[in-house]
Enzyme design. Structure first.
Site, PDB file in Angstrom:
ATOM      1  N   LYS A  13      11.302  50.684  60.742  1.00  0.00           N
ATOM      2  CA  LYS A  13      12.754  50.880  60.876  1.00  0.00           C
ATOM      3  C   LYS A  13      13.520  50.048  59.845  1.00  0.00           C
ATOM      4  O   LYS A  13      14.442  50.541  59.204  1.00  0.00           O
ATOM      5  CB  LYS A  13      13.230  50.472  62.291  1.00  0.00           C
ATOM      6  CG  LYS A  13      12.536  51.232  63.414  1.00  0.00           C
ATOM      7  CD  LYS A  13      13.154  50.922  64.779  1.00  0.00           C
ATOM      8  CE  LYS A  13      13.032  49.478  65.202  1.00  0.00           C
ATOM      9  NZ  LYS A  13      11.660  49.044  65.537  1.00  0.00           N
ATOM     10  N   ARG A  88      17.809  49.004  72.949  1.00  0.00           N
ATOM     11  CA  ARG A  88      16.423  48.873  73.408  1.00  0.00           C
ATOM     12  C   ARG A  88      16.292  49.087  74.900  1.00  0.00           C
ATOM     13  O   ARG A  88      15.185  49.045  75.413  1.00  0.00           O
ATOM     14  CB  ARG A  88      15.920  47.479  73.074  1.00  0.00           C
ATOM     15  CG  ARG A  88      15.086  47.370  71.784  1.00  0.00           C
ATOM     16  CD  ARG A  88      14.829  45.891  71.582  1.00  0.00           C
ATOM     17  NE  ARG A  88      13.682  45.519  70.840  1.00  0.00           N
ATOM     18  CZ  ARG A  88      13.670  45.179  69.549  1.00  0.00           C
ATOM     19  NH1 ARG A  88      14.755  45.313  68.826  1.00  0.00           N
ATOM     20  NH2 ARG A  88      12.580  44.722  68.985  1.00  0.00           N
ATOM     21  N   ARG A 127       1.553  41.951  58.367  1.00  0.00           N
ATOM     22  CA  ARG A 127       2.882  41.350  58.210  1.00  0.00           C
ATOM     23  C   ARG A 127       2.853  39.877  58.631  1.00  0.00           C
ATOM     24  O   ARG A 127       3.505  39.038  58.021  1.00  0.00           O
ATOM     25  CB  ARG A 127       3.917  42.129  59.043  1.00  0.00           C
ATOM     26  CG  ARG A 127       5.342  41.682  58.784  1.00  0.00           C
ATOM     27  CD  ARG A 127       6.362  42.657  59.315  1.00  0.00           C
ATOM     28  NE  ARG A 127       6.635  42.460  60.728  1.00  0.00           N
ATOM     29  CZ  ARG A 127       7.538  43.167  61.420  1.00  0.00           C
ATOM     30  NH1 ARG A 127       8.210  44.143  60.821  1.00  0.00           N
ATOM     31  NH2 ARG A 127       7.751  42.931  62.674  1.00  0.00           N
ATOM     32  N   ARG A 133       6.055  35.526  60.639  1.00  0.00           N
ATOM     33  CA  ARG A 133       7.029  35.560  61.734  1.00  0.00           C
ATOM     34  C   ARG A 133       6.328  35.211  63.044  1.00  0.00           C
ATOM     35  O   ARG A 133       5.351  35.873  63.413  1.00  0.00           O
ATOM     36  CB  ARG A 133       7.594  36.982  61.843  1.00  0.00           C
ATOM     37  CG  ARG A 133       9.057  37.083  61.581  1.00  0.00           C
ATOM     38  CD  ARG A 133       9.482  38.519  61.608  1.00  0.00           C
ATOM     39  NE  ARG A 133       9.672  39.008  62.978  1.00  0.00           N
ATOM     40  CZ  ARG A 133      10.220  40.180  63.264  1.00  0.00           C
ATOM     41  NH1 ARG A 133      10.618  40.974  62.287  1.00  0.00           N
ATOM     42  NH2 ARG A 133      10.367  40.559  64.498  1.00  0.00           N
ATOM     43  N   ARG A 144       5.687  42.507  72.896  1.00  0.00           N
ATOM     44  CA  ARG A 144       6.770  43.322  72.301  1.00  0.00           C
ATOM     45  C   ARG A 144       6.473  44.816  72.454  1.00  0.00           C
ATOM     46  O   ARG A 144       7.365  45.601  72.752  1.00  0.00           O
ATOM     47  CB  ARG A 144       6.950  42.964  70.815  1.00  0.00           C
ATOM     48  CG  ARG A 144       7.558  41.574  70.641  1.00  0.00           C
ATOM     49  CD  ARG A 144       7.402  41.073  69.225  1.00  0.00           C
ATOM     50  NE  ARG A 144       8.214  41.804  68.276  1.00  0.00           N
ATOM     51  CZ  ARG A 144       7.993  41.832  66.969  1.00  0.00           C
ATOM     52  NH1 ARG A 144       6.954  41.179  66.461  1.00  0.00           N
ATOM     53  NH2 ARG A 144       8.793  42.503  66.173  1.00  0.00           N
TER      54      ARG A 144
HETATM   55  P1  AMP Z   1      13.113  42.919  66.070  1.00  0.00           P
HETATM   56  O1  AMP Z   1      13.166  42.220  64.758  1.00  0.00           O
HETATM   57  O2  AMP Z   1      14.074  44.067  66.195  1.00  0.00           O
HETATM   58  O3  AMP Z   1      11.699  43.314  66.464  1.00  0.00           O
HETATM   59  O4  AMP Z   1      13.600  41.866  67.171  1.00  0.00           O
HETATM   60  C1  AMP Z   1      12.956  40.614  67.328  1.00  0.00           C
HETATM   61  C2  AMP Z   1      13.209  40.090  68.742  1.00  0.00           C
HETATM   62  O5  AMP Z   1      14.618  39.915  68.963  1.00  0.00           O
HETATM   63  C3  AMP Z   1      12.764  41.009  69.873  1.00  0.00           C
HETATM   64  O6  AMP Z   1      11.388  40.879  70.184  1.00  0.00           O
HETATM   65  C4  AMP Z   1      13.657  40.536  71.016  1.00  0.00           C
HETATM   66  O7  AMP Z   1      13.231  39.296  71.539  1.00  0.00           O
HETATM   67  C5  AMP Z   1      14.976  40.294  70.290  1.00  0.00           C
HETATM   68  N1  AMP Z   1      15.805  41.522  70.210  1.00  0.00           N
HETATM   69  C6  AMP Z   1      16.178  42.182  69.084  1.00  0.00           C
HETATM   70  N2  AMP Z   1      16.945  43.251  69.372  1.00  0.00           N
HETATM   71  C7  AMP Z   1      17.047  43.276  70.721  1.00  0.00           C
HETATM   72  C8  AMP Z   1      17.695  44.154  71.640  1.00  0.00           C
HETATM   73  N3  AMP Z   1      18.395  45.232  71.216  1.00  0.00           N
HETATM   74  N4  AMP Z   1      17.603  43.872  72.976  1.00  0.00           N
HETATM   75  C9  AMP Z   1      16.922  42.802  73.413  1.00  0.00           C
HETATM   76  N5  AMP Z   1      16.262  41.937  72.611  1.00  0.00           N
HETATM   77  C10 AMP Z   1      16.329  42.167  71.268  1.00  0.00           C
END
Ligand code: AMP
Length: 188
Positions: A13, A88, A127, A133, A144
């Site tokens: 994404k 989400r 990654r 990360r 996740r």
């Molecule tokens: P991402 O980089 O989008 O995978 O987000 C990293 C982490 O941020 C996720 O594993 C969640 O802990 C938090 N996070 C990001 N976006 C959301 C969302 N829309 N709702 C809840 N937690 C989020």
């Protein structure tokens, strides 16, 4: 135009969002990026979410909804928003619809990057090695993926019912995925 890039973590994404930003002057709204920025700034919000993020769990709906709401006006001045990693949960999707409707806008298209969960584990291991990360470590990544399956995948019928969901094969190479997204947007 407002679009959602939908899919599990590591589906591609972010890569596709960045490309659309360059091509179409749209604004990428990645709640993950916003939360990481809050963490590195050492803000109170950053402190509050850091443990949750490291474990791979979702932060509360209120937090991410507020982050998005704050950014919506700037997306309207540009070519629209690319929602990346948001919504989400069903509650987030409903809040997003309400926030956009209140501003006379809507989601024009939801692009689902369809990927094979087993292949994601391999992608993420790479990654993790390259970027380090914390939440890409195998244990957190499993949480996740679980969060995606339990809390985010139920959004698919929500958008399907609105008739604006398009599926793209996220296992293809980046250029092929990009071309499929361009075709979906051209058909709007
Ligand atoms: P991402 O980089 O989008 O995978 O987000 C990293 C982490 O941020 C996720 O594993 C969640 O802990 C938090 N996070 C990001 N976006 C959301 C969302 N829309 N709702 C809840 N937690 C989020």
């Amino acid at each position: 135009m407002n679009l959602i890039l939908f899919g599990p973590p590591a589906a591609g994404k972010g890569t596709q969002a960045k490309r659309l930003v360059e091509l179409r002057n749209m604004v990428q709204l990645s709640t993950g990026d916003m939360l990481r920025a809050a963490r590195s700034s050492g803000s109170e919000l950053g402190l509050r979410v850091s443990g949750i993020m490291d474990r791979g769990e979702l932060v509360s709906d209120d937090i991410v909804i507020a982050l998005i709401e704050e950014k919506l006006p700037a997306t309207e001045a540009a070519g629209g928003a690319i929602f990346d990693g948001f919504p989400r949960t069903v509650a987030q999707a409903e809040a997003l619809d309400a926030m956009l409707a209140g501003r006379g806008r809507k989601i024009d298209i939801v692009i689902r990057l369809k990927v094979d969960p087993d292949a994601l584990m391999a992608r993420i291991a790479r990654r993790f090695a390259e970027e380090g990360r914390a939440d890409d470590n195998p244990e957190s990544f499993k949480v996740r993926l679980d969060a995606y399956m339990r809390q985010t995948a139920p959004l698919l019928p929500y958008y399907e019912a609105r008739g604006n969901l398009v599926e793209v094969d996220g296992m293809a190479d980046i250029a092929t995925v990009s071309a499929a997204i361009d075709a979906a947007l051209a058909a709007l």
